[in-house]
Scaffold this motif. Sequence first.
Motif, PDB file in Angstrom:
ATOM      1  N   THR A   4     -33.389 -55.101 -90.571  1.00 22.07           N
ATOM      2  CA  THR A   4     -32.635 -53.873 -90.305  1.00 22.07           C
ATOM      3  C   THR A   4     -33.174 -52.670 -91.064  1.00 22.07           C
ATOM      4  O   THR A   4     -32.776 -51.541 -90.785  1.00 22.07           O
ATOM      5  CB  THR A   4     -31.156 -54.073 -90.697  1.00 22.07           C
ATOM      6  OG1 THR A   4     -31.086 -54.444 -92.087  1.00 22.07           O
ATOM      7  CG2 THR A   4     -30.525 -55.173 -89.857  1.00 22.07           C
ATOM      8  N   TYR A   5     -34.070 -52.887 -92.022  1.00 24.24           N
ATOM      9  CA  TYR A   5     -34.563 -51.757 -92.834  1.00 24.24           C
ATOM     10  C   TYR A   5     -35.932 -52.099 -93.418  1.00 24.24           C
ATOM     11  O   TYR A   5     -36.174 -53.234 -93.843  1.00 24.24           O
ATOM     12  CB  TYR A   5     -33.598 -51.454 -93.980  1.00 24.24           C
ATOM     13  CG  TYR A   5     -34.176 -50.522 -95.028  1.00 24.24           C
ATOM     14  CD1 TYR A   5     -34.311 -49.166 -94.784  1.00 24.24           C
ATOM     15  CD2 TYR A   5     -34.619 -51.020 -96.256  1.00 24.24           C
ATOM     16  CE1 TYR A   5     -34.859 -48.318 -95.741  1.00 24.24           C
ATOM     17  CE2 TYR A   5     -35.157 -50.181 -97.215  1.00 24.24           C
ATOM     18  CZ  TYR A   5     -35.278 -48.829 -96.952  1.00 24.24           C
ATOM     19  OH  TYR A   5     -35.821 -48.005 -97.887  1.00 24.24           O
ATOM     20  N   PHE A   6     -36.834 -51.112 -93.395  1.00 23.12           N
ATOM     21  CA  PHE A   6     -38.111 -51.169 -94.104  1.00 23.12           C
ATOM     22  C   PHE A   6     -38.226 -49.909 -94.955  1.00 23.12           C
ATOM     23  O   PHE A   6     -37.805 -48.829 -94.525  1.00 23.12           O
ATOM     24  CB  PHE A   6     -39.301 -51.209 -93.135  1.00 23.12           C
ATOM     25  CG  PHE A   6     -39.553 -52.542 -92.501  1.00 23.12           C
ATOM     26  CD1 PHE A   6     -39.997 -53.613 -93.257  1.00 23.12           C
ATOM     27  CD2 PHE A   6     -39.365 -52.730 -91.142  1.00 23.12           C
ATOM     28  CE1 PHE A   6     -40.246 -54.841 -92.682  1.00 23.12           C
ATOM     29  CE2 PHE A   6     -39.607 -53.948 -90.557  1.00 23.12           C
ATOM     30  CZ  PHE A   6     -40.041 -55.023 -91.321  1.00 23.12           C
ATOM     31  N   ASN A   7     -38.827 -50.014 -96.142  1.00 21.16           N
ATOM     32  CA  ASN A   7     -39.059 -48.816 -96.942  1.00 21.16           C
ATOM     33  C   ASN A   7     -40.348 -48.123 -96.517  1.00 21.16           C
ATOM     34  O   ASN A   7     -41.094 -48.616 -95.651  1.00 21.16           O
ATOM     35  CB  ASN A   7     -39.059 -49.134 -98.445  1.00 21.16           C
ATOM     36  CG  ASN A   7     -40.289 -49.912 -98.873  1.00 21.16           C
ATOM     37  OD1 ASN A   7     -40.945 -50.564 -98.057  1.00 21.16           O
ATOM     38  ND2 ASN A   7     -40.614 -49.871-100.150  1.00 21.16           N
ATOM     39  N   LYS A   8     -40.602 -46.995 -97.147  1.00 18.76           N
ATOM     40  CA  LYS A   8     -41.764 -46.165 -96.772  1.00 18.76           C
ATOM     41  C   LYS A   8     -43.085 -46.906 -96.935  1.00 18.76           C
ATOM     42  O   LYS A   8     -44.016 -46.728 -96.143  1.00 18.76           O
ATOM     43  CB  LYS A   8     -41.763 -44.892 -97.631  1.00 18.76           C
ATOM     44  CG  LYS A   8     -42.876 -43.914 -97.332  1.00 18.76           C
ATOM     45  CD  LYS A   8     -42.756 -42.702 -98.244  1.00 18.76           C
ATOM     46  CE  LYS A   8     -43.892 -41.716 -97.996  1.00 18.76           C
ATOM     47  NZ  LYS A   8     -43.805 -40.545 -98.920  1.00 18.76           N
ATOM     48  N   ARG A   9     -43.174 -47.750 -97.958  1.00 17.48           N
ATOM     49  CA  ARG A   9     -44.424 -48.478 -98.229  1.00 17.48           C
ATOM     50  C   ARG A   9     -44.816 -49.358 -97.058  1.00 17.48           C
ATOM     51  O   ARG A   9     -45.993 -49.527 -96.766  1.00 17.48           O
ATOM     52  CB  ARG A   9     -44.231 -49.306 -99.507  1.00 17.48           C
ATOM     53  CG  ARG A   9     -45.383 -50.236 -99.843  1.00 17.48           C
ATOM     54  CD  ARG A   9     -46.653 -49.490-100.128  1.00 17.48           C
ATOM     55  NE  ARG A   9     -47.721 -50.386-100.514  1.00 17.48           N
ATOM     56  CZ  ARG A   9     -48.995 -50.229-100.241  1.00 17.48           C
ATOM     57  NH1 ARG A   9     -49.401 -49.156 -99.578  1.00 17.48           N
ATOM     58  NH2 ARG A   9     -49.897 -51.098-100.625  1.00 17.48           N
ATOM     59  N   TRP A  10     -43.813 -49.922 -96.337  1.00 21.23           N
ATOM     60  CA  TRP A  10     -44.115 -50.768 -95.182  1.00 21.23           C
ATOM     61  C   TRP A  10     -44.842 -49.970 -94.100  1.00 21.23           C
ATOM     62  O   TRP A  10     -45.839 -50.414 -93.542  1.00 21.23           O
ATOM     63  CB  TRP A  10     -42.829 -51.365 -94.617  1.00 21.23           C
ATOM     64  CG  TRP A  10     -42.976 -51.873 -93.206  1.00 21.23           C
ATOM     65  CD1 TRP A  10     -42.598 -51.247 -92.063  1.00 21.23           C
ATOM     66  CD2 TRP A  10     -43.597 -53.097 -92.796  1.00 21.23           C
ATOM     67  NE1 TRP A  10     -42.917 -51.994 -90.965  1.00 21.23           N
ATOM     68  CE2 TRP A  10     -43.541 -53.149 -91.384  1.00 21.23           C
ATOM     69  CE3 TRP A  10     -44.185 -54.147 -93.480  1.00 21.23           C
ATOM     70  CZ2 TRP A  10     -44.049 -54.210 -90.658  1.00 21.23           C
ATOM     71  CZ3 TRP A  10     -44.695 -55.217 -92.751  1.00 21.23           C
ATOM     72  CH2 TRP A  10     -44.635 -55.247 -91.361  1.00 21.23           C
ATOM     73  N   GLU A  70     -41.294 -46.425 -86.982  1.00 21.46           N
ATOM     74  CA  GLU A  70     -39.979 -47.037 -87.194  1.00 21.46           C
ATOM     75  C   GLU A  70     -39.508 -47.754 -85.939  1.00 21.46           C
ATOM     76  O   GLU A  70     -38.939 -48.845 -86.009  1.00 21.46           O
ATOM     77  CB  GLU A  70     -38.983 -45.960 -87.607  1.00 21.46           C
ATOM     78  CG  GLU A  70     -37.599 -46.498 -87.938  1.00 21.46           C
ATOM     79  CD  GLU A  70     -36.669 -45.423 -88.447  1.00 21.46           C
ATOM     80  OE1 GLU A  70     -35.478 -45.714 -88.623  1.00 21.46           O
ATOM     81  OE2 GLU A  70     -37.142 -44.284 -88.659  1.00 21.46           O
ATOM     82  N   GLU A  71     -39.779 -47.157 -84.780  1.00 23.72           N
ATOM     83  CA  GLU A  71     -39.364 -47.782 -83.519  1.00 23.72           C
ATOM     84  C   GLU A  71     -40.117 -49.079 -83.279  1.00 23.72           C
ATOM     85  O   GLU A  71     -39.528 -50.089 -82.878  1.00 23.72           O
ATOM     86  CB  GLU A  71     -39.593 -46.802 -82.369  1.00 23.72           C
ATOM     87  CG  GLU A  71     -39.139 -47.335 -81.017  1.00 23.72           C
ATOM     88  CD  GLU A  71     -39.337 -46.321 -79.908  1.00 23.72           C
ATOM     89  OE1 GLU A  71     -39.061 -46.656 -78.753  1.00 23.72           O
ATOM     90  OE2 GLU A  71     -39.775 -45.191 -80.218  1.00 23.72           O
ATOM     91  N   GLU A  72     -41.433 -49.070 -83.538  1.00 23.95           N
ATOM     92  CA  GLU A  72     -42.220 -50.294 -83.363  1.00 23.95           C
ATOM     93  C   GLU A  72     -41.747 -51.397 -84.301  1.00 23.95           C
ATOM     94  O   GLU A  72     -41.678 -52.569 -83.921  1.00 23.95           O
ATOM     95  CB  GLU A  72     -43.698 -50.002 -83.616  1.00 23.95           C
ATOM     96  CG  GLU A  72     -44.341 -49.145 -82.542  1.00 23.95           C
ATOM     97  CD  GLU A  72     -45.743 -48.708 -82.931  1.00 23.95           C
ATOM     98  OE1 GLU A  72     -46.588 -48.544 -82.025  1.00 23.95           O
ATOM     99  OE2 GLU A  72     -45.995 -48.533 -84.149  1.00 23.95           O
ATOM    100  N   SER A  73     -41.407 -51.034 -85.525  1.00 24.54           N
ATOM    101  CA  SER A  73     -40.935 -52.031 -86.482  1.00 24.54           C
ATOM    102  C   SER A  73     -39.560 -52.548 -86.095  1.00 24.54           C
ATOM    103  O   SER A  73     -39.273 -53.740 -86.238  1.00 24.54           O
ATOM    104  CB  SER A  73     -40.890 -51.422 -87.890  1.00 24.54           C
ATOM    105  OG  SER A  73     -42.174 -50.985 -88.295  1.00 24.54           O
ATOM    106  N   ARG A  74     -38.704 -51.656 -85.583  1.00 23.49           N
ATOM    107  CA  ARG A  74     -37.352 -52.061 -85.223  1.00 23.49           C
ATOM    108  C   ARG A  74     -37.344 -52.927 -83.970  1.00 23.49           C
ATOM    109  O   ARG A  74     -36.582 -53.885 -83.859  1.00 23.49           O
ATOM    110  CB  ARG A  74     -36.483 -50.819 -85.014  1.00 23.49           C
ATOM    111  CG  ARG A  74     -35.023 -51.134 -84.711  1.00 23.49           C
ATOM    112  CD  ARG A  74     -34.169 -49.881 -84.645  1.00 23.49           C
ATOM    113  NE  ARG A  74     -34.664 -48.932 -83.655  1.00 23.49           N
ATOM    114  CZ  ARG A  74     -35.205 -47.772 -83.942  1.00 23.49           C
ATOM    115  NH1 ARG A  74     -35.344 -47.397 -85.196  1.00 23.49           N
ATOM    116  NH2 ARG A  74     -35.627 -46.953 -82.993  1.00 23.49           N
ATOM    117  N   ASP A  75     -38.219 -52.606 -83.013  1.00 22.68           N
ATOM    118  CA  ASP A  75     -38.259 -53.353 -81.753  1.00 22.68           C
ATOM    119  C   ASP A  75     -38.997 -54.669 -81.869  1.00 22.68           C
ATOM    120  O   ASP A  75     -39.083 -55.428 -80.900  1.00 22.68           O
ATOM    121  CB  ASP A  75     -38.912 -52.498 -80.657  1.00 22.68           C
ATOM    122  CG  ASP A  75     -38.062 -51.271 -80.336  1.00 22.68           C
ATOM    123  OD1 ASP A  75     -36.868 -51.291 -80.691  1.00 22.68           O
ATOM    124  OD2 ASP A  75     -38.598 -50.319 -79.767  1.00 22.68           O
ATOM    125  N   GLY A  76     -39.549 -54.940 -83.038  1.00 17.72           N
ATOM    126  CA  GLY A  76     -40.297 -56.187 -83.204  1.00 17.72           C
ATOM    127  C   GLY A  76     -41.771 -55.888 -83.345  1.00 17.72           C
ATOM    128  O   GLY A  76     -42.471 -55.687 -82.350  1.00 17.72           O
TER     129      GLY A  76
END
Length: 672
Positions: free
Chosen positions: A201-207, A215-221
């Motif tokens: 549900t959350y990633f920090n800036k370093r990710w 952010e969308e790519e990380s959230r969608d998988g």
Amino acid sequence: MSESPSDGASLEPDADRSSALIEDITRLKQQVEALESTCQSLRSEVEVLRKSEARLRVSEAQLAAIFAKAEVGISEIAPSGHFRRVNDTLCRILGRSREELLTLGVADVTHPEDLPRSLLGLTGLLETGVPVSLDKRYVRPDGELVWANSALSRMECEGEISILAVTADLTARKANEQWLRLLSDAVPQIIWMNDASGTTTYFNKRWYEFSGLSEEESRDGSPDLLHPEDCVHVLSRWDEASSKGVTFEAEYRLRRYDGQYRWFIGRTIPLRDESGRVTSWFGTGTDIHDLKQTESALAVERERLRLIMDSSSEHAIFSTDLDLHVTHWGGGAEQILGYSAEEMIGAKVDILYSPEDLASQLPAAEAAEALTSGRAGEGRWQARKDGSRFWAQRVILPMKPGKKEAVTGFVHILTDETEREKTREAERRSLEALEKAHAAAEAAGRAKDHFLAVLSHELRTPLTPVSMIIGEVLQDPALPESMRSDLEAAHRNVLVECHLIDDLLDLSRIVHGKFAVVHRRFDLQDSIRSAVDMVKSDIQDKGQILTLDLLAEPVPIRGDAVRLQQVVWNLLKNATKFTPQSGLITLRLYKDGTDAVTEISDNGIGIKPELLERIFTAFDQGGQEITRRYGGLGLGLAISSATLAAHGSRLLAASPGPGQGATFSFRLLLAD
């Protein structure tokens, strides 16, 4: 007496009437009893109703008190979105009075960006009846934004539908969340949060910096960034940890945005509620790629050390256990010390020490020092097996399998430095001779300084009255012009000699640490103008052009006005001395922040780059050729540099090179 028939007939009707009357009375009594029973029932029902009404009034009072005193905002909202009832807490959250809120709707107090989502939630609630929870921003009358959570439920009473809203102020929580996000973005680790099911549900800036994903790519998988060789064991360990609700930890490789795989150590811990149920997961990933490379390099170095111990012929390298029994004996040790590996393996290191060293327990003392300090040993004479001696530089180091593990033994390194020791001894003797020569030179220098001080004082004493007498004669208006020019020339020469002697006296004070300045507030431009007046005749004699770029307003500083005037005079004298006929000299004064900057430049002979530092040394003008050509003792810049140092400043010199002129500058702090 006998009864007559007529009497008997008259008695029968009375009996019937009595019987009927009795029946009527019985029925009436039954009716009365029934009425009394009914009245009793009615009285019981009335009492029940009375008690119910009392309980209802208590419940209504309690509900009203809860509504009014609740620490969360409570409101009743019409299907149209307008407020019907509001409590004091909601008024405080929204910063509005009850009267004002009852004239407004939800749309009037919601942030425009959150309004579509808010209205959609209200519509869905009215259609489905499913409660809705929204985090949204409310707008106060002064424009201040308030984060709050509104839990919405549908109510229906006597056919009338309304919405119950429970609103909690989230301002403090949102501030904490923002602080935590800033903190997580500041650390070098990757940080993430998963929900109870394991979904991120959350990633920090370093990710995002590392992966290059949005952010969308990380959230969608996000694409699988795990190295193919690490996928199976990492995912299986995660499945096991998440199913058991225990901490997950593993080392793995992640693909960076540029395609490079880097080693990470990941750790994820479960977060639980009061009942012990896992509600979310908190994870960190630390880049250990460089550490892994270091460990690999260390493994290579360990193998290299073993090879060195076995093959080195220049050093005697061997190892011992904690009891100082030899565990490894290198080829260099056998060659230098004369003992074979068969003789030394398992033997105590005492065999390598003299009886005097053993008597003083030197081996144990060196081992103890190595354990506490990380190393031990020193240079000393060492005996070989055949009895010959050599100067050995000895080092003893503790051995550890790993950084956090206990010491298992020692590494001993002996180097034959006999020839080097002889060289060092010769160097020590040379150094002692040099120190004696240096001391003699310093003594000679002190004697020279003393001589110059005495000489300057002795020369200054007779010149002072001579200067005064000539000055008084020049004041005589009857003095013939033919004599006046000669006396003026003589007076100038006397002043030059006096200035030279003053320079020698100042140099003596600088050498002996007695050079002093008097700090007073004054206008720097006054000292500059006085110095210009003193050299104006020299500049005119050479047909040079002096350009002054001063300021219209005063330039107040705290310092020694006389000595700073001498600095400017020295710099101008140098400029006119080393600038040819008809040359250009510029004196510029300007402010730079809190400093006043004085800059004197010319288009004269310039300075070689290698001489820029030497020119501030007394009696050094950059070579004999310059001294022969231009004369002088080379004291002006040395004294000027010392004067500025006493003012907390520094004299700077710059020149593009020979024939291209020079610039001298210094900064002084402006007075308040």
